[in-house]
Design a protein around this motif. Structure first.
Motif, PDB file in Angstrom:
ATOM      1  N   ASP A 171      60.253  80.180-109.108  1.00 50.29           N
ATOM      2  CA  ASP A 171      59.881  81.463-108.501  1.00 50.29           C
ATOM      3  C   ASP A 171      58.375  81.508-108.180  1.00 50.29           C
ATOM      4  N   PRO A 172      58.017  81.785-106.917  1.00 52.12           N
ATOM      5  CA  PRO A 172      56.615  81.703-106.514  1.00 52.12           C
ATOM      6  C   PRO A 172      55.730  82.787-107.139  1.00 52.12           C
ATOM      7  N   VAL A 173      56.300  83.970-107.365  1.00 50.86           N
ATOM      8  CA  VAL A 173      55.481  85.043-107.945  1.00 50.86           C
ATOM      9  C   VAL A 173      55.235  84.756-109.427  1.00 50.86           C
ATOM     10  N   LEU A 174      56.303  84.362-110.125  1.00 56.78           N
ATOM     11  CA  LEU A 174      56.150  84.013-111.547  1.00 56.78           C
ATOM     12  C   LEU A 174      55.243  82.807-111.721  1.00 56.78           C
ATOM     13  N   LYS A 191      49.273  91.261-104.056  1.00 53.66           N
ATOM     14  CA  LYS A 191      49.990  91.340-102.770  1.00 53.66           C
ATOM     15  C   LYS A 191      51.379  90.712-102.873  1.00 53.66           C
ATOM     16  N   MET A 192      51.440  89.590-103.597  1.00 55.40           N
ATOM     17  CA  MET A 192      52.756  88.949-103.761  1.00 55.40           C
ATOM     18  C   MET A 192      53.701  89.857-104.547  1.00 55.40           C
ATOM     19  N   ALA A 193      53.161  90.461-105.584  1.00 59.49           N
ATOM     20  CA  ALA A 193      53.985  91.366-106.400  1.00 59.49           C
ATOM     21  C   ALA A 193      54.428  92.580-105.585  1.00 59.49           C
ATOM     22  N   ARG A 194      53.543  93.050-104.725  1.00 56.01           N
ATOM     23  CA  ARG A 194      53.895  94.209-103.880  1.00 56.01           C
ATOM     24  C   ARG A 194      55.040  93.862-102.928  1.00 56.01           C
TER      25      ARG A 194
END
Lengths: 325, 368
Positions: free
Chosen positions: B295-298, B42-45
């Motif tokens: 970075d929160p996604v990384l 979901k975060m990546a989306r």
């Protein structure tokens, strides 16, 4: 049929709707323990308890916004503004949120909220407490505005407003709160957007709303007694939706129109009504349309002058005679 | 430009970025492998959706304002991943991430940006006005802080109906100086509403730093004390920390019907909106620092790689799929029809859209 006051009629509407639907909540400043700043909600706390009748802090943007939010989930808040003048500090909630959310969500959401309270001058309280924002608010698609003039209409319109699934803003008048009139004992509503011919006549149509209806009826009586003129008085009752057909039917019959309102003249409700008449009944008119509004200034404090600032019977008679000349 | 002294700051932010200190928090430890992968997905989306929006905006296909959520993903992802049937959310105009988190489709979200009838609001709301009430998402609001009172109303309704639920009202750090927010704070505390105010503190209210906008800066959440409300500060670059601390506030709402203010420290990589050239109020170095180190996604990807929940291949697949989904949504948004002129006057009034013998309105309501 009981004879009750305008105030009692509003209270009866709320009591009956509180009983009918447990989603109805009364909310506002001083509505519960204090029994209402103008005693409109007197006794409701005792009868329905603190869950249904809720005192709010002096925080119009907060509690009106809260009511709008609750209405999105199906609560039916009936919010009292001590004065509609105080709505100005909650304008973003009243216009941007209640008025726009259905549209901006493509019809996914609706806000069945009622905001009610007095919106009138004439009470010697100065400009900040004497605003009549019906035209300002009715100019926003998404919002409905009604202005009852009699106990019968006050009860019927408020009940309709509570059952309506859109935001309905009910503008009352403190000067009318003690006026008495016949109100049926059985359940009834006055649908929004239906005007009422309060007096039938043949020579001149007066279109009015709110207390201006009462003033116009008195003027009509004088015009008949002293000048032999038969005046029809159309009470709009509802500003938006607007009963255009009743206005036009009356003008087509009398061929003369005088528009009376307690608003200031610039962009008042009657500016819209005048446009309507000229655009759809121009050929029916035997004389130019005239208007009587409040004198165009912030509301004056001095009581003697304020009574003249508002449309009074003499001014309505005078202006009517000009239309009839 | 001088940064404000942050007086109330999450402890984890004071240390160099590394493995999450909250991985073992029960609310995270209890997640299944599939749930963790779903959260990362979901975060990546959100990330890829927003990045695709930039291209469409630059092609001139998105009008109005476009406020991107890139950099802030862990806030919506962490908080919304905890919510249940009677928990509701409402936010300001930086609302895409929340929409995708509650389960709105990329197609309807993208088509709303290009003003198409297939958009979530049929092209009537735009970027700032996403709604999905069927998913407890009540907007998407354009006026800073105006959603806070509405949120208290949702919490009020939940409590009135006797449901064990809550409302999370999101706002930016610029909203905390709006009167409506303080009125909402007062009502939520006065009436013990199951309410969580989430301040997404990305450091700038448009182009004005906290130091230039806020008296006693660096203490935004602490203002809750003036209303007797609980508060906490959260490192918004760590989705596990967001979940762990939001779960406490959610429990307070569900079990005690008490409000909380959460200040989540986060960062946006792009300007306030796409109309902001982002050249006057912060250094490029600052953005680079956040992108590379926080970075929160990384960070969550690294976390899941360390946990062996994710493999590099799987992560690649997830990101490729998100990009492809965004590409398809862009085509859908481009090819969908506009609303018609007749549509302009629909969805204004419920009673008008449903007019019949039982509705309470008559007369003219839409004027020429």
């Amino acid at each position: 049929m009981a004879v009750i006051s305008y105030r009692e009629a509003l209270r009866a509407a709320m009591r009956e709707e509180l009983k009918r639907d447990d989603k109805v909540v009364i909310m506002g400043e001083e509505v519960a323990q204090f029994n209402g700043a103008y005693k409109v909600t007197e006794g409701l706390l005792k009868e329905f308890g603190p869950k249904r009748v809720v005192d709010t802090p002096i925080s119009e943007a907060g509690f009106i916004g809260l009511g709008i939010g609750a209405s999105m989930l199906g609560i039916r808040p009936v919010m009292e503004l001590m004065f509609w003048s105080f709505s100005y500090v909650a304008f973003d909630q009243i216009v941007n949120n209640a008025g726009n959310i259905r549209y901006m969500s493509g019809g996914l959401i609706n806000c069945p909220i009622v905001i009610r309270g007095p919106a009138n001058g004439g009470t010697n309280v100065g400009a900040t407490h004497s605003h009549t924002p019906e035209a300002i608010l009715a100019s926003h698609p998404g919002i409905k505005v009604v202005c009852p003039a009699t106990p019968y209409d006050a009860k019927g319109l408020l009940k309709a407003a509570i059952r309506d699934n859109d935001p309905v803003y009910v503008m009352e008048n403190t000067i009318l709160y003690n006026d008495k009139g016949e109100v049926p004992d059985e359940d009834y509503i006055v649908p929004l957007g239906v005007a009422d011919v309060k007096r039938v006549g043949t020579d001149l149509t007066i279109v009015a709303h709110g207390r201006a209806v009462i003033t116009s009826l008195k003027a009509a009586e004088i015009l008949e007694q002293e000048h032999g003129v038969s005046v029809e008085v159309v009470d709009l009752r509802s500003i938006r939706p607007l009963d255009e057909e009743t206005i036009l039917a009356s003008v087509r019959k009398t061929h003369r129109a005088l528009l009376v309102e307690e608003n200031k003249p610039f962009c008042g409700v009657d500016a819209q009504v005048a446009y309507l008449i000229q655009s759809r009944a121009f050929d029916e008119l035997d004389a130019p349309i005239h208007r009587v509004s409040s004198i165009d200034a912030p509301q004056i404090y001095c009581k003697r002058m304020e009574d003249q600032q508002l449309p009074d019977v003499n001014r309505v008679v005078r202006e009517a005679l000009k239309v009839l000349a | 430009m001088a940064k404000p002294a942050v007086l109330t700051h999450p402890e984890s932010l004071k240390r160099p970025a590394g493995p999450s200190e909250y991985a073992k928090d029960p609310v995270n430890a209890s997640m299944s492998k599939a749930e963790k992968i779903a959260l990362y997905t979901k975060m990546a989306r959100i990330r890829h959706f927003e990045q695709r929006c930039i291209r469409i905006y630059q092609q001139g296909k998105i009008g109005g304002f476009l406020h991107l959520y890139v950099g802030q993903e862990a806030v919506a992802a962490g908080t919304i991943s905890l919510l249940g049937k009677h928990d509701h959310i409402i936010t300001g105009y930086r609302d895409h991430g929340h929409g995708l988190m509650v389960g709105m489709g990329m197609n309807e979200c993208m088509a709303e940006l290009t003003g198409r009838v297939t958009g979530c609001s049929q092209g009537k709301g735009g970027s700032m006005h996403y709604f999905a009430p069927d998913k407890n998402y009540w907007g998407g609001h354009g006026i800073v802080g105006g959603q806070a009172p509405l949120g208290t109303g949702l919490a009020y309704a939940v409590k009135y109906m006797g449901l064990k639920g809550s409302c999370l009202a999101y706002m930016g750090d610029g909203a905390v100086n709006q009167g409506a927010v303080h009125e909402a704070y007062n009502l939520a505390a006065l009436w013990d509403l199951p309410m969580i105010f989430v301040i997404e503190n990305n450091g700038y209210s448009m182009g004005t730093s906290q130091e230039r906008s806020t008296a006693h800066p660096g203490c935004l959440a602490k203002r809750a004390e003036g209303y007797g409300m609980a508060w906490d500060v959260i490192n918004g670059h760590d989705v596990y920390e967001v979940r762990a601390k939001t779960a406490i506030a959610l429990k307070r709402a569900h079990e005690e019907s008490k409000p909380t203010v959460l200040e989540i420290f986060t960062y946006r990589y792009f300007g306030h909106s796409m109309a902001d050239p982002d050249k006057t109020y912060r250094d490029k170095e600052e953005i680079k620092e956040y992108r590379e180190k926080k970075d929160p996604v990384l960070a969550f990807e690294q976390e899941l790689l360390r946990e062996k929940v994710l493999t590099a291949e799987l992560s690649q697949q997830i990101n490729d799929a998100a990009m492809a989904e965004a590409d398809k949504a862009a085509v859908f948004a481009d090819e969908s029809p506009d609303p018609t002129v007749a549509d302009i006057t629909k969805h204004i009034y419920w009673e008008e859209d449903n007019r019949g013998p039982d509705t309470t309105s008559r007369g003219t309501i839409i004027f020429e």
